[in-house]
Design a protein around this motif. Sequence first.
Motif, PDB file in Angstrom:
ATOM      1  N   GLY A 130      51.136  42.934  45.294  1.00 44.04           N
ATOM      2  CA  GLY A 130      51.681  41.852  44.489  1.00 44.04           C
ATOM      3  C   GLY A 130      50.962  41.741  43.161  1.00 44.04           C
ATOM      4  N   ASN A 131      50.742  40.509  42.693  1.00 45.99           N
ATOM      5  CA  ASN A 131      50.108  40.266  41.399  1.00 45.99           C
ATOM      6  C   ASN A 131      48.591  40.163  41.481  1.00 45.99           C
ATOM      7  OD1 ASN A 131      52.603  40.185  40.112  1.00 45.99           O
ATOM      8  ND2 ASN A 131      52.866  38.016  40.577  1.00 45.99           N
ATOM      9  N   LEU A 132      48.029  40.313  42.636  1.00 46.26           N
ATOM     10  CA  LEU A 132      46.588  40.215  42.821  1.00 46.26           C
ATOM     11  C   LEU A 132      45.918  41.518  42.383  1.00 46.26           C
ATOM     12  CD1 LEU A 132      44.697  38.053  44.101  1.00 46.26           C
ATOM     13  CD2 LEU A 132      44.772  39.407  46.172  1.00 46.26           C
ATOM     14  N   THR A 133      44.780  41.407  41.703  1.00 44.10           N
ATOM     15  CA  THR A 133      44.025  42.595  41.324  1.00 44.10           C
ATOM     16  C   THR A 133      42.804  42.719  42.235  1.00 44.10           C
ATOM     17  OG1 THR A 133      42.644  41.448  39.712  1.00 44.10           O
ATOM     18  CG2 THR A 133      44.728  42.332  38.908  1.00 44.10           C
ATOM     19  N   VAL A 134      42.186  43.881  42.223  1.00 46.96           N
ATOM     20  CA  VAL A 134      41.028  44.081  43.088  1.00 46.96           C
ATOM     21  C   VAL A 134      39.819  43.285  42.610  1.00 46.96           C
ATOM     22  CG1 VAL A 134      41.741  46.316  43.959  1.00 46.96           C
ATOM     23  CG2 VAL A 134      40.389  46.204  41.876  1.00 46.96           C
ATOM     24  N   ASP A 135      39.843  42.817  41.357  1.00 48.87           N
ATOM     25  CA  ASP A 135      38.746  42.010  40.824  1.00 48.87           C
ATOM     26  C   ASP A 135      38.975  40.510  40.960  1.00 48.87           C
ATOM     27  OD1 ASP A 135      37.404  44.316  40.054  1.00 48.87           O
ATOM     28  OD2 ASP A 135      38.405  44.371  38.111  1.00 48.87           O
ATOM     29  N   SER A 136      40.130  40.105  41.460  1.00 45.46           N
ATOM     30  CA  SER A 136      40.437  38.687  41.614  1.00 45.46           C
ATOM     31  C   SER A 136      39.536  38.069  42.682  1.00 45.46           C
ATOM     32  CB  SER A 136      41.896  38.495  42.034  1.00 45.46           C
ATOM     33  OG  SER A 136      42.768  39.018  41.071  1.00 45.46           O
ATOM     34  N   PRO A 137      39.199  36.778  42.511  1.00 42.85           N
ATOM     35  CA  PRO A 137      38.404  36.102  43.555  1.00 42.85           C
ATOM     36  C   PRO A 137      39.271  35.894  44.794  1.00 42.85           C
ATOM     37  CG  PRO A 137      39.014  34.566  41.824  1.00 42.85           C
ATOM     38  CD  PRO A 137      39.457  35.918  41.373  1.00 42.85           C
TER      39      PRO A 137
END
Length: 108
Positions: free
Chosen positions: A28-35
């Motif tokens: 989805g819109n989540l990145t691997v660096d997102s909390p």
Amino acid sequence: MKRTNISLSCLAVIFLLSSCYTSKISHGNLTVDSPTVKVNSVKNHSLIEGLIPLNKGYEAKNFVGDKTNYMTKSQITFVDGLLRFITLGIYTPSTTSFHVHENESLAK
């Protein structure tokens, strides 16, 4: 004294050969660096360096609900690597954990 040196050498080889592998995949819109917050995890069991899986297949929706933005993190922990080393790659465990954004919860 010689026996101690051999034991220390064997211990050093075990630590050097066991590395911790980690792979993160965002959906989805989540990145691997997102909390993110870990919501669940599953242990994967397989044989012969992962060629023969012993677990039945699983779907992410069983662990993250109806969320479309989530991250899966697959890793070989130190204990997994140690078991892999002791069994000479015959038994190869790994761990997969599921994460959602910290502002979301499974209750929403």
